[in-house]
Design an enzyme around this catalytic site. Structure first.
Site, PDB file in Angstrom:
ATOM      1  N   LYS A 182       0.834  -1.217   0.000  1.00 57.42           N
ATOM      2  CA  LYS A 182       0.000   0.000   0.000  1.00 57.42           C
ATOM      3  C   LYS A 182       0.863   1.260   0.000  1.00 57.42           C
ATOM      4  O   LYS A 182       0.455   2.315  -0.483  1.00 57.42           O
ATOM      5  CB  LYS A 182      -0.950  -0.013   1.195  1.00 57.42           C
ATOM      6  CG  LYS A 182      -2.010  -1.118   1.111  1.00 57.42           C
ATOM      7  CD  LYS A 182      -2.865  -1.203   2.359  1.00 57.42           C
ATOM      8  CE  LYS A 182      -4.101  -2.052   2.166  1.00 57.42           C
ATOM      9  NZ  LYS A 182      -4.113  -3.335   2.782  1.00 57.42           N
ATOM     10  N   TYR A 198      -5.108  -5.130  -6.934  1.00 53.17           N
ATOM     11  CA  TYR A 198      -4.877  -5.136  -5.487  1.00 53.17           C
ATOM     12  C   TYR A 198      -4.368  -6.511  -5.028  1.00 53.17           C
ATOM     13  O   TYR A 198      -3.376  -6.603  -4.295  1.00 53.17           O
ATOM     14  CB  TYR A 198      -6.194  -4.763  -4.775  1.00 53.17           C
ATOM     15  CG  TYR A 198      -6.116  -4.883  -3.273  1.00 53.17           C
ATOM     16  CD1 TYR A 198      -5.496  -3.895  -2.511  1.00 53.17           C
ATOM     17  CD2 TYR A 198      -6.632  -5.999  -2.608  1.00 53.17           C
ATOM     18  CE1 TYR A 198      -5.396  -4.010  -1.131  1.00 53.17           C
ATOM     19  CE2 TYR A 198      -6.538  -6.126  -1.239  1.00 53.17           C
ATOM     20  CZ  TYR A 198      -5.922  -5.127  -0.502  1.00 53.17           C
ATOM     21  OH  TYR A 198      -5.818  -5.265   0.865  1.00 53.17           O
ATOM     22  N   VAL A 222      -0.062  -8.661   6.436  1.00 49.97           N
ATOM     23  CA  VAL A 222      -0.436  -9.922   7.072  1.00 49.97           C
ATOM     24  C   VAL A 222       0.450 -11.103   6.657  1.00 49.97           C
ATOM     25  O   VAL A 222       0.302 -12.196   7.189  1.00 49.97           O
ATOM     26  CB  VAL A 222      -1.931 -10.293   6.869  1.00 49.97           C
ATOM     27  CG1 VAL A 222      -2.842  -9.356   7.624  1.00 49.97           C
ATOM     28  CG2 VAL A 222      -2.299 -10.353   5.393  1.00 49.97           C
TER      29      VAL A 222
HETATM   30  N1  GLN Z   1      -4.212  -9.068   1.074  1.00 45.87           N
HETATM   31  C1  GLN Z   1      -4.590  -8.739   2.417  1.00 45.87           C
HETATM   32  C2  GLN Z   1      -6.055  -8.416   2.476  1.00 45.87           C
HETATM   33  O1  GLN Z   1      -6.531  -7.780   1.609  1.00 45.87           O
HETATM   34  C3  GLN Z   1      -3.793  -7.565   2.912  1.00 45.87           C
HETATM   35  C4  GLN Z   1      -4.150  -7.167   4.322  1.00 45.87           C
HETATM   36  C5  GLN Z   1      -2.963  -6.855   5.176  1.00 45.87           C
HETATM   37  O2  GLN Z   1      -1.825  -7.157   4.869  1.00 45.87           O
HETATM   38  N2  GLN Z   1      -3.245  -6.279   6.330  1.00 45.87           N
HETATM   39  O3  GLN Z   1      -6.749  -8.765   3.370  1.00 45.87           O
END
Ligand code: GLN
Length: 305
Positions: A64, A188, A258
């Site tokens: 992001k 995304y 995550v």
């Molecule tokens: N790909 C994960 C999602 O969209 C990214 C979220 C994260 O890293 N916090 O849920």
């Protein structure tokens, strides 16, 4: 530096047991929960690594940052007609404020709703080439041409990404964006599925620490203003609804994902990448935060000093 990093990796290792792997994206549940690694790149471009730095992981929400940098550099403050810069105090994938605050305008670009909105904004201007441009920009910052999409994670995200779909379709439904939703989501998911190592995160962070200039070549990738704005948003929103606690205990502009990665920027000094796939209840790396906390205390890295 090497001895310091080896020591704090050893003392932080037990904290990997304070977290659990993300399993809402099934492929992420295959990671080693005990892995722990750090890489730190200094202002001369010299990088030092410790722990399991050969372990690959997907960048997830750390991407992001790259999306935001690209959007702000290409389109300037107009981006803020579509996303805010305020904290949410909600989970990273929460939908609630999309309806209750600034109808359809996500509060910031570092939550899922906001990153999707930023990608939609870019896609409205650049169409189908959006992923190629964003990923090329990321590889350039990391100075690593071999960074690629982990196809298993991408497929897993795409199969199970209904909350992200809800966030995107809600925004489309209230006319917040006009780009084709499935292309936006695909971009995304692919950005989140780029496979990296801690050194890649540290190098990307180092470009931010150096206010947009690649140390090795002297090439400017983005303006000082873009760097400053991004570091500010990382400080206030980068660790989701524990950004305040992280500012108090670590005090370094950071962004988590995550997959267990955290990218941290010590302005003018260091770019840092950490990995610890076991996550705390906010979705941030449990042992990664401990590593950064020890490092910050020992080297006096808090920007608030
Ligand atoms: N790909 C994960 C999602 O969209 C990214 C979220 C994260 O890293 N916090 O849920």
């Amino acid at each position: 530096m090497k001895a310091t990093l080896d020591r704090i990796v050893a003392t932080s290792r037990t904290y990997t047991q304070n977290g659990t792997l993300a399993n809402y994206i099934p492929e992420l549940a295959k990671a080693n929960p005990n892995a722990l690694a750090i890489c730190i790149c200094d202002h001369t471009g010299n990088c030092t690594q410790a722990g399991d730095f050969n372990t690959a992981f997907t960048i997830q929400s750390v991407s992001k940052i790259v999306t935001l940098l690209y959007a702000f550099e290409a389109y300037g403050e107009d981006v803020f007609s579509r996303i805010g810069v305020e904290q949410t105090a909600d989970a990273f994938n929460s939908i609630i404020k999309l309806e209750t605050r600034n109808h359809g305008k996500p509060l910031n670009p570092l939550i899922n709703a906001g990153a999707i909105a930023t990608i939609a904004y870019i896609a409205e201007h650049e169409g189908k080439g959006t992923f190629r441009k964003l990923s090329t920009f990321l590889r350039k910052m990391a100075q690593n041409e071999s960074i690629h999409v982990n196809q298993d994670v991408y497929a897993s995200e795409k199969r199970t990404g209904d909350i992200n779909r809800a966030l995107a379709y809600f925004q489309k439904g209230v006319s917040s964006f006009s780009a084709p939703v499935e292309i936006v989501l695909d971009t995304y998911f692919q950005m989140c599925s780029l496979e990296v190592h801690v050194k890649d995160l540290a190098r990307i962070a180092q470009v931010l620490a150096n206010n947009g200039v690649l140390i090795e070549s002297g090439e400017r990738l983005f303006s000082e203003k873009t760097a400053m704005m991004t570091k500010s948003i990382m400080t206030t929103c980068g660790m989701y609804d524990s950004s305040g606690h992280f500012a108090v205990t670590v005090g370094i502009p950071s962004k988590s994902g995550v997959g267990g990665g955290i990218l941290s920027v010590v302005p003018g000094q260091y770019g840092i990448g950490t990995l610890g796939p076991a996550l705390d209840e906010k979705g941030n790396s449990a042992a990664g935060i401990e590593l950064l906390s020890q490092l910050s205390n020992e080297l006096h890295l808090s920007i608030f000093r």
